[in-house]
Design an enzyme around this catalytic site. Sequence first.
Site, short mmCIF file in Angstrom:
data_model
loop_
_atom_site.label_atom_id
_atom_site.label_comp_id
_atom_site.label_asym_id
_atom_site.label_seq_id
_atom_site.Cartn_x
_atom_site.Cartn_y
_atom_site.Cartn_z
N PRO A 95 0.79 -1.22 0.00
CA PRO A 95 0.00 0.00 0.00
C PRO A 95 0.83 1.28 0.00
O PRO A 95 1.87 1.36 0.64
CB PRO A 95 -0.84 -0.10 1.28
CG PRO A 95 -0.17 -1.11 2.12
CD PRO A 95 0.55 -2.03 1.19
N ASN A 96 0.34 2.22 -0.76
CA ASN A 96 0.86 3.58 -0.89
C ASN A 96 2.16 3.69 -1.67
O ASN A 96 2.63 4.79 -1.93
CB ASN A 96 1.01 4.25 0.49
CG ASN A 96 -0.31 4.37 1.19
OD1 ASN A 96 -1.28 4.86 0.61
ND2 ASN A 96 -0.40 3.90 2.42
N ARG B 42 4.52 11.06 -2.17
CA ARG B 42 4.31 10.82 -0.74
C ARG B 42 5.61 11.02 0.03
O ARG B 42 6.59 10.31 -0.20
CB ARG B 42 3.82 9.38 -0.55
CG ARG B 42 3.70 8.96 0.88
CD ARG B 42 3.35 7.48 0.97
NE ARG B 42 3.32 7.07 2.35
CZ ARG B 42 3.75 5.91 2.78
NH1 ARG B 42 4.23 5.03 1.94
NH2 ARG B 42 3.69 5.61 4.05
N TYR C 189 10.94 9.10 1.32
CA TYR C 189 10.97 8.07 0.27
C TYR C 189 11.66 8.52 -1.02
O TYR C 189 11.80 7.72 -1.93
CB TYR C 189 9.54 7.62 -0.05
CG TYR C 189 8.85 7.01 1.13
CD1 TYR C 189 9.18 5.74 1.57
CD2 TYR C 189 7.88 7.72 1.83
CE1 TYR C 189 8.55 5.17 2.68
CE2 TYR C 189 7.24 7.17 2.94
CZ TYR C 189 7.59 5.90 3.35
OH TYR C 189 6.97 5.35 4.45
N ASN D 18 7.93 -5.49 -0.55
CA ASN D 18 7.83 -4.36 0.35
C ASN D 18 6.37 -4.30 0.76
O ASN D 18 5.54 -3.75 0.02
CB ASN D 18 8.27 -3.06 -0.33
CG ASN D 18 8.23 -1.88 0.62
OD1 ASN D 18 7.56 -1.91 1.65
ND2 ASN D 18 8.93 -0.82 0.25
N ALA E 281 2.77 -0.72 4.97
CA ALA E 281 2.21 -0.76 6.32
C ALA E 281 1.77 -2.15 6.74
O ALA E 281 1.72 -2.46 7.93
CB ALA E 281 1.05 0.22 6.43
N GLU F 292 12.43 -9.23 2.18
CA GLU F 292 11.65 -8.03 2.51
C GLU F 292 12.53 -6.80 2.35
O GLU F 292 13.67 -6.78 2.82
CB GLU F 292 11.16 -8.14 3.96
CG GLU F 292 10.30 -7.00 4.39
CD GLU F 292 9.78 -7.20 5.82
OE1 GLU F 292 9.93 -6.25 6.61
OE2 GLU F 292 9.24 -8.29 6.12
N HIS G 42 12.57 -2.39 2.48
CA HIS G 42 11.93 -1.11 2.82
C HIS G 42 12.85 0.01 2.36
O HIS G 42 14.07 -0.04 2.60
CB HIS G 42 11.67 -1.00 4.32
CG HIS G 42 10.69 -2.02 4.78
ND1 HIS G 42 9.33 -1.87 4.59
CD2 HIS G 42 10.86 -3.22 5.38
CE1 HIS G 42 8.72 -2.93 5.07
NE2 HIS G 42 9.62 -3.78 5.54
N ARG H 184 12.45 5.21 12.53
CA ARG H 184 11.21 5.97 12.39
C ARG H 184 10.30 5.71 13.59
O ARG H 184 10.76 5.27 14.64
CB ARG H 184 10.55 5.62 11.06
CG ARG H 184 11.44 6.03 9.87
CD ARG H 184 10.81 5.82 8.55
NE ARG H 184 9.60 6.61 8.42
CZ ARG H 184 8.64 6.36 7.54
NH1 ARG H 184 8.76 5.33 6.71
NH2 ARG H 184 7.56 7.11 7.47
#
Length: 145
Positions: free
Chosen positions: A10-11, A18, A23, A74, A77, A98, A100, A107
Site C-alpha cells: 500500500p501507498n 508521498r 521516500y 515491500n 504498512a 523483505e 523497505h 522511524r
Amino acid sequence: MREIYVINGPNLNRLGLREPGVYGKETLSDLEFMLHQEAQKLGVNVNCLQSNHEGEIIDWIHESAEKATGIIINPGAFTHYSYGIRDAIASISIPVIEVHISNVHAREAFRHTSVTAPVTKGQIVGLGFTGYKLALAALIEGGEE
C-alpha cells in the site's frame, strides 16, 4: 528464464509524491524501470506488481510459488500487522526478501516490528531503491544457509 516477483504494498504507488523527504522523489515507474534494466543484465525476468489490497498481495504470493524462483516484497504498512501476508509467505517454499526504502528502525516505534520478516530469507532497510537491487542480486546468487 528465471522470474522474480517484486511485490509492493500500500501507498507505494504514491512514490515521488508521498513524503519525498522520507521516500525520495523517484516514482514507482522509476523503480520498476530500474529493476527491469538490472534484471536484464542479470539474465532474469522481473514481474513488478503493486496493490493497496491485502488479499491481492496474498494471491500474488500464492501464484509466485508456481511461477517464480523468488520474491522481493515491500509490504508497506502491512509489514507491521498482516498475519495473512506473513502466513502466505510461510506457506511457500521459494525465498522471499523483505525490502523497505526507508530505515523503518529509525522511524516511529510502530514501524520497528515486522511480522513478515521472521518468515523471509532476509530484510533490507534504509537503502532506498538500491535495496531492491541488492535483494535481486541475493535471490539470483541463491545460496542456502
